[in-house]
Design a protein around this motif. Sequence first.
Motif, PDB file in Angstrom:
ATOM      1  N   THR A  42       0.857  -1.182   0.000  1.00  0.00           N
ATOM      2  CA  THR A  42       0.000   0.000   0.000  1.00  0.00           C
ATOM      3  C   THR A  42       0.897   1.237   0.000  1.00  0.00           C
ATOM      4  OG1 THR A  42      -0.063   0.154   2.409  1.00  0.00           O
ATOM      5  CG2 THR A  42      -1.764  -1.215   1.356  1.00  0.00           C
ATOM      6  N   ILE A  43       0.316   2.371  -0.264  1.00  0.00           N
ATOM      7  CA  ILE A  43       1.113   3.608  -0.275  1.00  0.00           C
ATOM      8  C   ILE A  43       1.740   3.849   1.092  1.00  0.00           C
ATOM      9  CG2 ILE A  43       1.006   6.124  -0.466  1.00  0.00           C
ATOM     10  CD1 ILE A  43      -1.064   5.753  -2.694  1.00  0.00           C
ATOM     11  N   SER A  44       0.965   3.709   2.159  1.00  0.00           N
ATOM     12  CA  SER A  44       1.526   3.974   3.493  1.00  0.00           C
ATOM     13  C   SER A  44       2.613   2.957   3.839  1.00  0.00           C
ATOM     14  CB  SER A  44       0.433   3.992   4.561  1.00  0.00           C
ATOM     15  OG  SER A  44      -0.142   2.724   4.698  1.00  0.00           O
ATOM     16  N   GLN A  45       2.415   1.723   3.458  1.00  0.00           N
ATOM     17  CA  GLN A  45       3.425   0.690   3.698  1.00  0.00           C
ATOM     18  C   GLN A  45       4.714   1.042   2.949  1.00  0.00           C
ATOM     19  OE1 GLN A  45       2.571  -3.259   2.067  1.00  0.00           O
ATOM     20  NE2 GLN A  45       2.740  -4.078   4.145  1.00  0.00           N
ATOM     21  N   LEU A  46       4.583   1.427   1.701  1.00  0.00           N
ATOM     22  CA  LEU A  46       5.754   1.768   0.889  1.00  0.00           C
ATOM     23  C   LEU A  46       6.456   3.014   1.424  1.00  0.00           C
ATOM     24  CD1 LEU A  46       4.148   1.044  -2.577  1.00  0.00           C
ATOM     25  CD2 LEU A  46       6.047  -0.236  -1.568  1.00  0.00           C
ATOM     26  N   GLU A  47       5.688   3.999   1.876  1.00  0.00           N
ATOM     27  CA  GLU A  47       6.298   5.194   2.462  1.00  0.00           C
ATOM     28  C   GLU A  47       7.089   4.844   3.723  1.00  0.00           C
ATOM     29  OE1 GLU A  47       2.822   7.656   2.820  1.00  0.00           O
ATOM     30  OE2 GLU A  47       3.163   8.593   0.847  1.00  0.00           O
ATOM     31  N   ASN A  48       6.552   3.936   4.520  1.00  0.00           N
ATOM     32  CA  ASN A  48       7.278   3.495   5.722  1.00  0.00           C
ATOM     33  C   ASN A  48       8.548   2.732   5.341  1.00  0.00           C
ATOM     34  OD1 ASN A  48       5.532   4.620   7.591  1.00  0.00           O
ATOM     35  ND2 ASN A  48       4.237   2.810   7.659  1.00  0.00           N
ATOM     36  N   PHE A  49       8.487   1.915   4.297  1.00  0.00           N
ATOM     37  CA  PHE A  49       9.668   1.188   3.839  1.00  0.00           C
ATOM     38  C   PHE A  49      10.735   2.174   3.379  1.00  0.00           C
ATOM     39  CE2 PHE A  49       7.128  -2.804   2.359  1.00  0.00           C
ATOM     40  CZ  PHE A  49       6.701  -3.018   3.658  1.00  0.00           C
ATOM     41  N   TYR A  50      10.308   3.215   2.678  1.00  0.00           N
ATOM     42  CA  TYR A  50      11.234   4.245   2.201  1.00  0.00           C
ATOM     43  C   TYR A  50      11.958   4.897   3.382  1.00  0.00           C
ATOM     44  CZ  TYR A  50      12.929   8.167  -0.602  1.00  0.00           C
ATOM     45  OH  TYR A  50      13.728   9.091  -1.240  1.00  0.00           O
ATOM     46  N   LYS A  51      11.195   5.225   4.419  1.00  0.00           N
ATOM     47  CA  LYS A  51      11.789   5.825   5.623  1.00  0.00           C
ATOM     48  C   LYS A  51      12.756   4.852   6.296  1.00  0.00           C
ATOM     49  CE  LYS A  51       7.836   8.777   6.488  1.00  0.00           C
ATOM     50  NZ  LYS A  51       6.599   8.946   7.275  1.00  0.00           N
ATOM     51  N   ASP A  52      12.377   3.578   6.330  1.00  0.00           N
ATOM     52  CA  ASP A  52      13.261   2.554   6.896  1.00  0.00           C
ATOM     53  C   ASP A  52      14.598   2.529   6.161  1.00  0.00           C
ATOM     54  OD1 ASP A  52      12.166   1.314   9.122  1.00  0.00           O
ATOM     55  OD2 ASP A  52      11.117  -0.227   7.963  1.00  0.00           O
ATOM     56  N   ILE A  53      14.550   2.588   4.844  1.00  0.00           N
ATOM     57  CA  ILE A  53      15.790   2.547   4.053  1.00  0.00           C
ATOM     58  C   ILE A  53      16.652   3.758   4.368  1.00  0.00           C
ATOM     59  CG2 ILE A  53      16.768   2.577   1.724  1.00  0.00           C
ATOM     60  CD1 ILE A  53      14.228   1.005   0.845  1.00  0.00           C
ATOM     61  N   GLU A  54      16.028   4.925   4.465  1.00  0.00           N
ATOM     62  CA  GLU A  54      16.797   6.129   4.810  1.00  0.00           C
ATOM     63  C   GLU A  54      17.465   5.983   6.177  1.00  0.00           C
ATOM     64  OE1 GLU A  54      13.871   9.254   4.319  1.00  0.00           O
ATOM     65  OE2 GLU A  54      14.779   9.787   2.401  1.00  0.00           O
ATOM     66  N   LEU A  55      16.747   5.426   7.140  1.00  0.00           N
ATOM     67  CA  LEU A  55      17.322   5.222   8.475  1.00  0.00           C
ATOM     68  C   LEU A  55      18.429   4.174   8.446  1.00  0.00           C
ATOM     69  CD1 LEU A  55      14.061   5.343  10.630  1.00  0.00           C
ATOM     70  CD2 LEU A  55      15.910   7.044  10.571  1.00  0.00           C
ATOM     71  N   MET A  56      18.292   3.177   7.601  1.00  0.00           N
ATOM     72  CA  MET A  56      19.334   2.166   7.465  1.00  0.00           C
ATOM     73  C   MET A  56      20.617   2.781   6.917  1.00  0.00           C
ATOM     74  SD  MET A  56      16.877  -0.855   5.966  1.00  0.00           S
ATOM     75  CE  MET A  56      18.159  -1.926   5.343  1.00  0.00           C
ATOM     76  N   ILE A  57      20.481   3.729   5.995  1.00  0.00           N
ATOM     77  CA  ILE A  57      21.648   4.409   5.430  1.00  0.00           C
ATOM     78  C   ILE A  57      22.338   5.244   6.507  1.00  0.00           C
ATOM     79  CG2 ILE A  57      22.388   6.212   3.807  1.00  0.00           C
ATOM     80  CD1 ILE A  57      20.178   5.154   1.897  1.00  0.00           C
ATOM     81  N   GLU A  58      21.541   5.902   7.346  1.00  0.00           N
ATOM     82  CA  GLU A  58      22.089   6.791   8.370  1.00  0.00           C
ATOM     83  C   GLU A  58      22.698   6.048   9.553  1.00  0.00           C
ATOM     84  OE1 GLU A  58      18.963   9.454   9.544  1.00  0.00           O
ATOM     85  OE2 GLU A  58      18.635  10.116   7.490  1.00  0.00           O
ATOM     86  N   SER A  59      22.138   4.884   9.904  1.00  0.00           N
ATOM     87  CA  SER A  59      22.551   4.207  11.122  1.00  0.00           C
ATOM     88  C   SER A  59      22.667   2.701  10.893  1.00  0.00           C
ATOM     89  CB  SER A  59      21.527   4.467  12.224  1.00  0.00           C
ATOM     90  OG  SER A  59      21.761   3.617  13.316  1.00  0.00           O
ATOM     91  N   LYS A  60      23.757   2.144  11.373  1.00  0.00           N
ATOM     92  CA  LYS A  60      23.943   0.699  11.253  1.00  0.00           C
ATOM     93  C   LYS A  60      23.206  -0.059  12.346  1.00  0.00           C
ATOM     94  CE  LYS A  60      28.333   1.160   8.988  1.00  0.00           C
ATOM     95  NZ  LYS A  60      29.763   1.196   9.168  1.00  0.00           N
ATOM     96  N   SER A  61      22.574   0.649  13.264  1.00  0.00           N
ATOM     97  CA  SER A  61      21.884  -0.014  14.361  1.00  0.00           C
ATOM     98  C   SER A  61      20.358   0.004  14.202  1.00  0.00           C
ATOM     99  CB  SER A  61      22.267   0.624  15.695  1.00  0.00           C
ATOM    100  OG  SER A  61      21.862   1.975  15.718  1.00  0.00           O
ATOM    101  N   HIS A  62      19.854   0.588  13.125  1.00  0.00           N
ATOM    102  CA  HIS A  62      18.405   0.630  12.893  1.00  0.00           C
ATOM    103  C   HIS A  62      17.897  -0.766  12.540  1.00  0.00           C
ATOM    104  CE1 HIS A  62      14.481   2.017  11.702  1.00  0.00           C
ATOM    105  NE2 HIS A  62      14.633   1.435  10.529  1.00  0.00           N
ATOM    106  N   ILE A  63      16.764  -1.138  13.101  1.00  0.00           N
ATOM    107  CA  ILE A  63      16.146  -2.420  12.774  1.00  0.00           C
ATOM    108  C   ILE A  63      14.894  -2.114  11.957  1.00  0.00           C
ATOM    109  CG2 ILE A  63      15.059  -4.507  13.670  1.00  0.00           C
ATOM    110  CD1 ILE A  63      16.816  -4.106  16.201  1.00  0.00           C
ATOM    111  N   PRO A  64      14.946  -2.358  10.652  1.00  0.00           N
ATOM    112  CA  PRO A  64      13.802  -2.032   9.799  1.00  0.00           C
ATOM    113  C   PRO A  64      12.610  -2.956  10.051  1.00  0.00           C
ATOM    114  CG  PRO A  64      15.485  -3.151   8.534  1.00  0.00           C
ATOM    115  CD  PRO A  64      16.051  -2.918   9.900  1.00  0.00           C
TER     116      PRO A  64
END
Length: 95
Positions: A42-64
Amino acid sequence: MVYNEPRKLNKTINFIEKADKVKMKVECEIKAHKLGQGKDGTISQLENFYKDIELMIESKSHIPSYPRAIVDSWDFNSELGKQLLDLYEVYKKLS
């Protein structure tokens, strides 16, 4: 220790490049959904995935959160789902 630094840097650079490509595909899928042509999630699911990817790039400790959602609810043959899960596997190896 000196030998590990260049390898770790290369892995990080490769991850960021892969993450940027997957982010673009997520953006395309969001646009497709807005046009009524989306296949995955869904759009909201995909937007959350996008944010997860950005956080993964910024931090090696983020758990998507997205791997579980993809495995539990997406079509097994989803190309975007496979790419997202592959990205997560690469990310786990960075830690």
